[in-house]
Design a protein around this motif. Structure first.
Motif, PDB file in Angstrom:
ATOM      1  N   ARG A 170      36.567  16.293  35.531  1.00 29.39           N
ATOM      2  CA  ARG A 170      36.001  16.847  36.759  1.00 29.39           C
ATOM      3  C   ARG A 170      35.689  18.324  36.578  1.00 29.39           C
ATOM      4  N   ARG A 171      34.449  18.680  36.893  1.00 37.11           N
ATOM      5  CA  ARG A 171      34.036  20.087  36.944  1.00 37.11           C
ATOM      6  C   ARG A 171      33.205  20.269  38.203  1.00 37.11           C
ATOM      7  N   SER A 172      33.743  21.047  39.131  1.00 34.61           N
ATOM      8  CA  SER A 172      33.067  21.293  40.402  1.00 34.61           C
ATOM      9  C   SER A 172      32.935  22.799  40.602  1.00 34.61           C
ATOM     10  N   ALA A 173      31.976  23.191  41.445  1.00 27.39           N
ATOM     11  CA  ALA A 173      31.772  24.608  41.703  1.00 27.39           C
ATOM     12  C   ALA A 173      31.231  24.809  43.111  1.00 27.39           C
ATOM     13  N   MET A 174      31.507  25.988  43.653  1.00 31.89           N
ATOM     14  CA  MET A 174      30.882  26.458  44.881  1.00 31.89           C
ATOM     15  C   MET A 174      29.733  27.387  44.482  1.00 31.89           C
ATOM     16  N   LEU A 175      28.547  27.151  45.053  1.00 33.19           N
ATOM     17  CA  LEU A 175      27.405  28.012  44.766  1.00 33.19           C
ATOM     18  C   LEU A 175      27.270  29.011  45.912  1.00 33.19           C
ATOM     19  N   VAL A 176      27.648  30.260  45.652  1.00 33.25           N
ATOM     20  CA  VAL A 176      27.678  31.292  46.681  1.00 33.25           C
ATOM     21  C   VAL A 176      26.964  32.533  46.152  1.00 33.25           C
ATOM     22  N   GLY A 177      25.915  32.959  46.853  1.00 30.13           N
ATOM     23  CA  GLY A 177      25.204  34.172  46.454  1.00 30.13           C
ATOM     24  C   GLY A 177      24.667  34.122  45.042  1.00 30.13           C
ATOM     25  N   GLY A 178      24.268  32.932  44.599  1.00 31.84           N
ATOM     26  CA  GLY A 178      23.737  32.772  43.256  1.00 31.84           C
ATOM     27  C   GLY A 178      24.788  32.631  42.186  1.00 31.84           C
ATOM     28  N   HIS A 179      26.061  32.629  42.551  1.00 31.54           N
ATOM     29  CA  HIS A 179      27.155  32.497  41.587  1.00 31.54           C
ATOM     30  C   HIS A 179      27.776  31.104  41.690  1.00 31.54           C
ATOM     31  N   TYR A 180      27.974  30.469  40.539  1.00 35.55           N
ATOM     32  CA  TYR A 180      28.749  29.236  40.483  1.00 35.55           C
ATOM     33  C   TYR A 180      30.222  29.607  40.331  1.00 35.55           C
ATOM     34  N   VAL A 181      30.988  29.429  41.390  1.00 41.79           N
ATOM     35  CA  VAL A 181      32.412  29.750  41.374  1.00 41.79           C
ATOM     36  C   VAL A 181      33.169  28.434  41.270  1.00 41.79           C
ATOM     37  N   ARG A 182      33.941  28.287  40.207  1.00 45.85           N
ATOM     38  CA  ARG A 182      34.601  27.008  39.952  1.00 45.85           C
ATOM     39  C   ARG A 182      35.526  26.601  41.091  1.00 45.85           C
ATOM     40  N   TYR A 183      35.535  25.291  41.354  1.00 50.51           N
ATOM     41  CA  TYR A 183      36.420  24.714  42.346  1.00 50.51           C
ATOM     42  C   TYR A 183      37.202  23.582  41.684  1.00 50.51           C
ATOM     43  N   PRO A 184      38.515  23.450  41.907  1.00 54.47           N
ATOM     44  CA  PRO A 184      39.374  24.283  42.746  1.00 54.47           C
ATOM     45  C   PRO A 184      39.327  25.757  42.346  1.00 54.47           C
ATOM     46  N   LEU A 185      39.462  26.606  43.344  1.00 52.61           N
ATOM     47  CA  LEU A 185      39.307  28.036  43.130  1.00 52.61           C
ATOM     48  C   LEU A 185      40.396  28.577  42.210  1.00 52.61           C
ATOM     49  N   LEU A 186      39.981  29.475  41.294  1.00 53.32           N
ATOM     50  CA  LEU A 186      40.901  30.138  40.376  1.00 53.32           C
ATOM     51  C   LEU A 186      40.939  31.622  40.705  1.00 53.32           C
ATOM     52  N   GLY A 187      42.142  32.180  40.754  1.00 54.68           N
ATOM     53  CA  GLY A 187      42.304  33.565  41.152  1.00 54.68           C
ATOM     54  C   GLY A 187      41.486  34.526  40.315  1.00 54.68           C
ATOM     55  N   ARG A 188      41.463  34.317  38.997  1.00 52.91           N
ATOM     56  CA  ARG A 188      40.750  35.274  38.137  1.00 52.91           C
ATOM     57  C   ARG A 188      39.248  35.242  38.400  1.00 52.91           C
ATOM     58  N   ASP A 189      38.695  34.067  38.759  1.00 51.91           N
ATOM     59  CA  ASP A 189      37.274  33.999  39.101  1.00 51.91           C
ATOM     60  C   ASP A 189      37.000  34.757  40.395  1.00 51.91           C
ATOM     61  N   LEU A 190      37.875  34.594  41.372  1.00 46.11           N
ATOM     62  CA  LEU A 190      37.675  35.231  42.668  1.00 46.11           C
ATOM     63  C   LEU A 190      37.738  36.749  42.553  1.00 46.11           C
ATOM     64  N   LEU A 191      38.543  37.226  41.628  1.00 48.51           N
ATOM     65  CA  LEU A 191      38.715  38.676  41.495  1.00 48.51           C
ATOM     66  C   LEU A 191      37.605  39.326  40.693  1.00 48.51           C
ATOM     67  N   THR A 192      36.862  38.558  39.914  1.00 52.69           N
ATOM     68  CA  THR A 192      35.888  39.184  39.007  1.00 52.69           C
ATOM     69  C   THR A 192      34.476  38.644  39.120  1.00 52.69           C
ATOM     70  N   GLN A 193      34.300  37.376  39.465  1.00 52.76           N
ATOM     71  CA  GLN A 193      33.001  36.741  39.270  1.00 52.76           C
ATOM     72  C   GLN A 193      31.930  37.256  40.226  1.00 52.76           C
ATOM     73  N   MET A 194      32.311  37.616  41.451  1.00 54.84           N
ATOM     74  CA  MET A 194      31.328  38.113  42.410  1.00 54.84           C
ATOM     75  C   MET A 194      31.437  39.621  42.619  1.00 54.84           C
ATOM     76  N   GLY A 195      32.025  40.293  41.646  1.00 50.22           N
ATOM     77  CA  GLY A 195      32.159  41.738  41.721  1.00 50.22           C
ATOM     78  C   GLY A 195      33.577  42.139  42.078  1.00 50.22           C
ATOM     79  N   VAL A 196      34.051  43.201  41.446  1.00 51.14           N
ATOM     80  CA  VAL A 196      35.432  43.642  41.639  1.00 51.14           C
ATOM     81  C   VAL A 196      35.679  44.051  43.087  1.00 51.14           C
ATOM     82  N   ARG A 197      34.690  44.702  43.721  1.00 54.72           N
ATOM     83  CA  ARG A 197      34.891  45.146  45.100  1.00 54.72           C
ATOM     84  C   ARG A 197      35.134  43.953  46.027  1.00 54.72           C
ATOM     85  N   ARG A 198      34.300  42.915  45.894  1.00 54.13           N
ATOM     86  CA  ARG A 198      34.491  41.736  46.739  1.00 54.13           C
ATOM     87  C   ARG A 198      35.790  41.026  46.374  1.00 54.13           C
ATOM     88  N   GLY A 199      36.142  41.064  45.104  1.00 60.77           N
ATOM     89  CA  GLY A 199      37.392  40.451  44.694  1.00 60.77           C
ATOM     90  C   GLY A 199      38.597  41.127  45.330  1.00 60.77           C
TER      91      GLY A 199
END
Length: 465
Positions: free
Chosen positions: A84-113
């Motif tokens: 299984r490989r799933s992702a949330m498509l948000v603002g042009g970014h594929y963010v893996r689901y189930p959500l992983l902390g390291r992706d949330l902190l870096t993938q959409m920018g450090v400020r948003r993280g």
């Protein structure tokens, strides 16, 4: 009671499983299906050599009983093991689901993280300061408490509105505890994560299994009558008379029903008391339209599922069929095959939309995905009317009251499965409710309504035997 003339309503996973179990116990049922196919939502519609999975069906179970039945119906080489490989498509970014902390902190920018992390910490602090837990939470309260306001609104608020067709405050959180996994903060390699999240899948789609089940039943003289809706049920003593839409009627001594619980109550004769009918009228469903699109150009979308919470998408979820099985496409096809899922009310405006309108809609979603509608080779549309029960505040109270009424007044009537119990079951849970219903009919001390009631059930791993 031990039935000798059972009637089964519905030829989806629950109905077919009940029929198979009855055959195993030496009884031949009669089986009636309203649609033109077996498998329910887990069917595999075809268009030439194209095969469509309307709902994206992972074959996962913790039950050896269910696994044994799956393996008895399809040989080992008819199954794939799919990571299984799933992702949330948000603002042009594929963010893996189930959500992983390291992706949330870096993938959409450090400020948003960091904004998301501080929001999560504040939510957890508030939760920890509660002296008394609330008796129940709506989905929004649960989501903010679990993910923090920022990440909840980024990933789940819009998705829930789109797929459940209601405000998050109007949904209970019961289903969320089972369906939405918490953020993963462990440090592990991607390969390790993928190896732990594997499911079975029939080579030619989920309907391959249920067509095999129907064939096995036919070999025992139990042929499913298709295009045969049930319009009425009446019990006289120990005998049920079931009225069919074509005017014919059949009799039996027990009824196993996976038709929508609301429709079952409406079909009972004489009509149940007014308050029971009111409880049934309160039950709501979502319908599903799947628009499958074949593109003649290959695109690298490395996920089985892509969730699309943003307002720029009309679809709530996109399946990448070639990540499920290449045999869903014709031999030699080297393009892209996607399934766009649109969630609507059973009689909503989109349900009656023309194929041309739905094709225009999927073209807009293709552009939002960054793909070119000019590459479309084929469009296939599948409509599934009663696809998912809605978990609104009326659901629990209504289902409990209807359950208790049916048990008291009609003890030889056995609701089962996702629609029959108005419960958000996976295939294996629907099967287990059917197995328990048959067992209860044969005098065993089991309760089908207790299937899939674990608060924290999550799918992960592949049961081996």
């Amino acid at each position: 009671m031990t039935t000798r003339r059972p009637l089964v309503i519905g030829a989806g996973p629950a109905g077919l499983t009940a029929a198979l179990e009855l055959v195993n116990r030496g009884v031949t049922p009669r089986l009636y299906e309203a649609s033109a196919h077996v498998g329910g939502l887990a069917r595999t519609p075809t268009d030439g050599d194209w095969r469509i999975d309307p709902g994206g069906h992972r074959f996962f179970t913790r039950s050896e009983e269910v696994l044994d039945m799956w393996k008895s119906l399809l040989a080992h080489d008819e199954w794939h093991a799919v990571g299984r490989r799933s992702a949330m498509l948000v603002g042009g970014h594929y963010v893996r689901y189930p959500l992983l902390g390291r992706d949330l902190l870096t993938q959409m920018g450090v400020r948003r993280g960091m904004r998301g992390l501080s929001s999560l910490m504040w939510a957890r602090t508030r939760r920890g300061l509660r002296l008394v837990e609330p008796p129940s939470e709506n989905f929004r309260q649960w989501g903010v408490g679990e993910f923090g306001r920022h990440w909840y609104e980024t990933f789940f608020d819009g998705y829930v509105r789109k797929t459940w067709l209601t405000e998050p405050e109007e949904l209970t959180s019961d289903w969320a505890n089972q369906r939405i996994k918490p953020i993963g903060w462990q440090r592990r390699h991607d390969a390790d994560t993928a190896a732990q999240d594997v499911f079975r899948y029939p080579r030619r789609g989920p309907g391959q299994l249920w067509e095999a089940a129907a064939t096995a039943l036919a070999d025992h003289g139990a042929v499913a009558a298709l295009n045969t809706p049930v319009t009425g049920l009446r019990r006289t003593g120990d005998t049920w008379t079931v009225q069919l839409a074509d005017g014919a009627s059949v009799t039996g001594d027990a009824v196993f029903s996976s038709m929508p619980l609301r429709l079952l109550v409406d079909a009972l004769e004489p009509a149940p008391p007014k308050h029971i009918r009111a409880f049934a009228d309160a039950l709501r469903h979502r319908s599903l339209i799947t628009v499958a699109v074949a593109l003649n150009r290959a695109h690298d979308i490395p996920f089985n599922w892509v969730y699309t919470p943003g307002k720029n998408f009309h679809a709530g979820r996109i399946q990448n069929y070639r990540r499920w099985s290449d045999e869903l496409t014709p031999a030699g096809f080297d393009g892209t095959f996607l399934g766009f899922e649109y969630f609507i009310a059973p009689d909503g405006e989109l349900w009656h939309a023309t194929d041309e309108h739905l094709t225009d809609l999927v073209n807009r979603d293709l552009r939002a995905l960054g793909l070119d509608g000019a590459d479309i080779e084929r469009v296939m549309i599948v409509r599934s009317q009663y696809a998912y029960p809605i978990y609104d505040p009326a659901r629990d109270r209504s289902v409990i009251r209807i359950r208790d009424y049916l048990r008291q007044q009609h003890p030889s009537l056995y609701p089962m499965g996702r629609n029959g119990m108005h419960h958000y079951d996976n295939q294996d849970h629907a099967m287990l409710s059917a197995l328990r219903s048959v067992a209860r009919c044969f005098g065993e001390n089991v309760d089908p309504w207790l299937v899939n009631t674990d608060l924290g059930y999550h799918e992960r791993g592949l049961l081996q035997k």
